[in-house]
Scaffold this active site. Structure first.
Site, PDB file in Angstrom:
ATOM      1  N   LYS A 114       0.859  -1.181   0.000  1.00 18.47           N
ATOM      2  CA  LYS A 114       0.000   0.000   0.000  1.00 18.47           C
ATOM      3  C   LYS A 114       0.890   1.222   0.000  1.00 18.47           C
ATOM      4  O   LYS A 114       2.024   1.178   0.498  1.00 18.47           O
ATOM      5  CB  LYS A 114      -0.864   0.007   1.270  1.00 18.47           C
ATOM      6  CG  LYS A 114      -2.077   0.872   1.154  1.00 18.47           C
ATOM      7  CD  LYS A 114      -3.135   0.173   0.326  1.00 18.47           C
ATOM      8  CE  LYS A 114      -4.509   0.689   0.535  1.00 18.47           C
ATOM      9  NZ  LYS A 114      -5.499  -0.329   0.173  1.00 18.47           N
TER      10      LYS A 114
HETATM   11  N1  GLU Z   1      -7.274   0.081  -3.087  1.00 19.25           N
HETATM   12  C1  GLU Z   1      -8.041  -1.105  -3.348  1.00 19.25           C
HETATM   13  C2  GLU Z   1      -8.035  -2.016  -2.144  1.00 19.25           C
HETATM   14  O1  GLU Z   1      -7.851  -1.598  -1.026  1.00 19.25           O
HETATM   15  C3  GLU Z   1      -7.630  -1.786  -4.654  1.00 19.25           C
HETATM   16  C4  GLU Z   1      -6.210  -2.262  -4.721  1.00 19.25           C
HETATM   17  C5  GLU Z   1      -5.770  -2.758  -6.103  1.00 19.25           C
HETATM   18  O2  GLU Z   1      -6.583  -2.800  -7.002  1.00 19.25           O
HETATM   19  O3  GLU Z   1      -4.599  -3.093  -6.189  1.00 19.25           O
HETATM   20  O4  GLU Z   1      -8.297  -3.183  -2.234  1.00 19.25           O
END
Ligand code: GLU
Length: 449
Positions: free
Chosen positions: A107
């Site tokens: 993240k």
């Molecule tokens: N931000 C989204 C999540 O928390 C999507 C992450 C992604 O598609 O890599 O799952």
């Protein structure tokens, strides 16, 4: 939004330790899961439009890549901090394992209020973030995506900056997901988290023999990408959405809101006007009276007497402080980490089913995976194909977790953690990151293989 000092990382570790201890997970696997593999922190000196210099702080936490390249979004928010980004990265490792896609978890984030920036400033900041992350990201290494306050436009700037830096050999389009469709994005990616959440909810209710949705009420906290797609799709599926809110507050329509009208009005005005009513059942908004709706705070929305509560904003919304006032029978966690462990325990005692984030909101990363595979093959799928594949994935993960809960007891969250940890453990043992205990069970295979 309610704020609390609870640490999302502590929430992750508490649940990990509890589930790990009760499920006989290899202690070295748990040790590895407790720590991210890599933390990148970057300073982002942005020249503002007025010529002044402001330095923003950015993060990318790569939690674990035992099952495949790191994967996860990037958020732009004033509260972004290392503790939070680390927890969110760890949840991504679990989430990709729950839906069994070949990724690890990561993240990123920048501590910034993007509404304070002009479009040009936002573009410069986004490009600088990609430049500073350098070769730590890439199509086979770490694939960022949208998250809170980031979107397809920001992914387009990321992709363009990545191609500028790495050239043709960079496979720039496969280095990010959630891109605009014209730049290699997937059909159905924008609605995927909300749609995936609805598939999970329907499958879970079906397992409880609930198929008649008439009169089932839902309150949604969050009117961003996830909350608004979920609310529209749930409305179309036959649920009654009685409340929805954005960061500043929301509206309560006791008889049900017309979500498509609300989305259209919000898109036109740029924000949700909580003083206008959008009652369902074909009544025109212009003819609506003040009795049809009332403004509601984010905190009071959580306490409404509804069947299903859907936190779809940020973490730490259902806490020890307000859990006693939660009246919903089901909580569908479309946000990451909206329920603290103490609140979780109290909801479990009252038999409130919490459908956990690592399952409920995994539709987004699932379609990100579809986008990446389409980019790598240069072969693009229709919206129907994407939605059909998404539905199959979400149903399968839901049923696996339900089966896991039947087998080992505990909450749905504990079952989801068990399922994810089992898959991560298998990969760690096969790669030799942890060694089988007791008998030498791998490496000495007899006979033909
Ligand atoms: N931000 C989204 C999540 O928390 C999507 C992450 C992604 O598609 O890599 O799952």
């Amino acid at each position: 939004m309610a704020t609390t000092t609870e640490s999302p990382l502590d929430s992750f570790l508490t649940t990990l330790d509890r589930v790990g201890a009760s499920s006989g997970t290899h202690p070295d696997v748990l040790k590895l899961m407790r720590k991210p593999q890599r933390i990148l922190q970057v300073e982002l000196p942005l020249e503002r439009d007025d010529g002044s210099l402001e330095i923003f702080h950015g993060y990318r936490v790569q939690h674990n890549d035992v099952r495949g390249p790191y994967k996860g979004g990037v958020r732009f928010h004033p509260h972004v901090a290392l503790d939070e980004v680390t927890a969110l990265a760890a949840w991504m490792t679990l989430k990709t394992a729950v839906v069994d896609i070949p990724y690890g978890g990561a993240k990123g984030g920048i501590t910034v209020d993007p509404t304070d920036l002009s479009d040009r400033e936002l573009q410069r900041l986004s490009r600088m973030f990609v430049e500073r992350l350098g070769t730590a990201i890439g199509p086979n290494r770490d694939i960022p995506a949208p998250d809170v306050n980031t979107n397809a436009q920001i992914m387009a700037w990321f992709t363009d900056e990545y191609s500028r830096l790495h050239g043709e050999s960079g496979h720039a389009e496969a280095a990010f997901t959630g891109k605009p469709v014209v730049l290699g994005g997937s059909q159905g990616r924008e609605s995927a988290t909300g749609r995936g959440g609805l598939f999970v909810l329907l499958e879970y209710l079906r397992s409880q023999d609930i198929t008649d949705l008439t009169g089932m009420t839902i309150a949604v906290q969050g009117f961003g990408n996830v909350g608004s797609y979920f609310a529209s799709l749930a409305d179309q599926a036959g649920f009654t959405i009685v409340a929805i809110s954005d960061a500043e507050g929301g509206t309560y329509h006791p008889q049900g809101a017309d979500i498509s009208q609300m989305v259209t009005a919000r898109n036109q005005a740029g924000k949700l006007d909580t003083n206008v009513c959008y009652p369902k059942l074909g009544v025109e908004a212009v003819g609506a009276t003040q009795d049809d709706c009332e403004p509601i705070s984010n905190e009071d929305l959580l306490k409404l007497e509804v069947d299903i509560l859907v936190p779809a904003a940020i973490e730490n919304q259902i806490t020890a402080t307000n859990v006693a006032d939660i009246k919903a029978k089901y909580v569908l966690e479309l946000a990451n980490g909206p329920t603290t462990p103490a609140a979780d325990e109290s909801l479990a005692k009252r038999n409130v089913s919490v459908i956990p984030d690592i399952l409920a909101n995994a539709g987004g990363v699932t379609v990100s995976y579809f986008e990446w595979t389409q980019n790598l093959q240069n072969l693009y799928w229709s919206q129907d194909e994407v939605n059909t594949k998404l539905e199959a994935k979400m149903k399968q993960a839901t049923n696996e977790i339900i089966a896991m809960q039947k087998e080992g007891g505990g909450t749905l969250r504990e079952a989801a953690y068990r399922l994810a940890i089992k898959r991560i453990e298998a990969a760690m043992l096969l790669r030799g990151w942890a060694h089988p205990r007791g008998e030498d069970s791998v490496g000495h295979v007899n006979g033909n293989t």
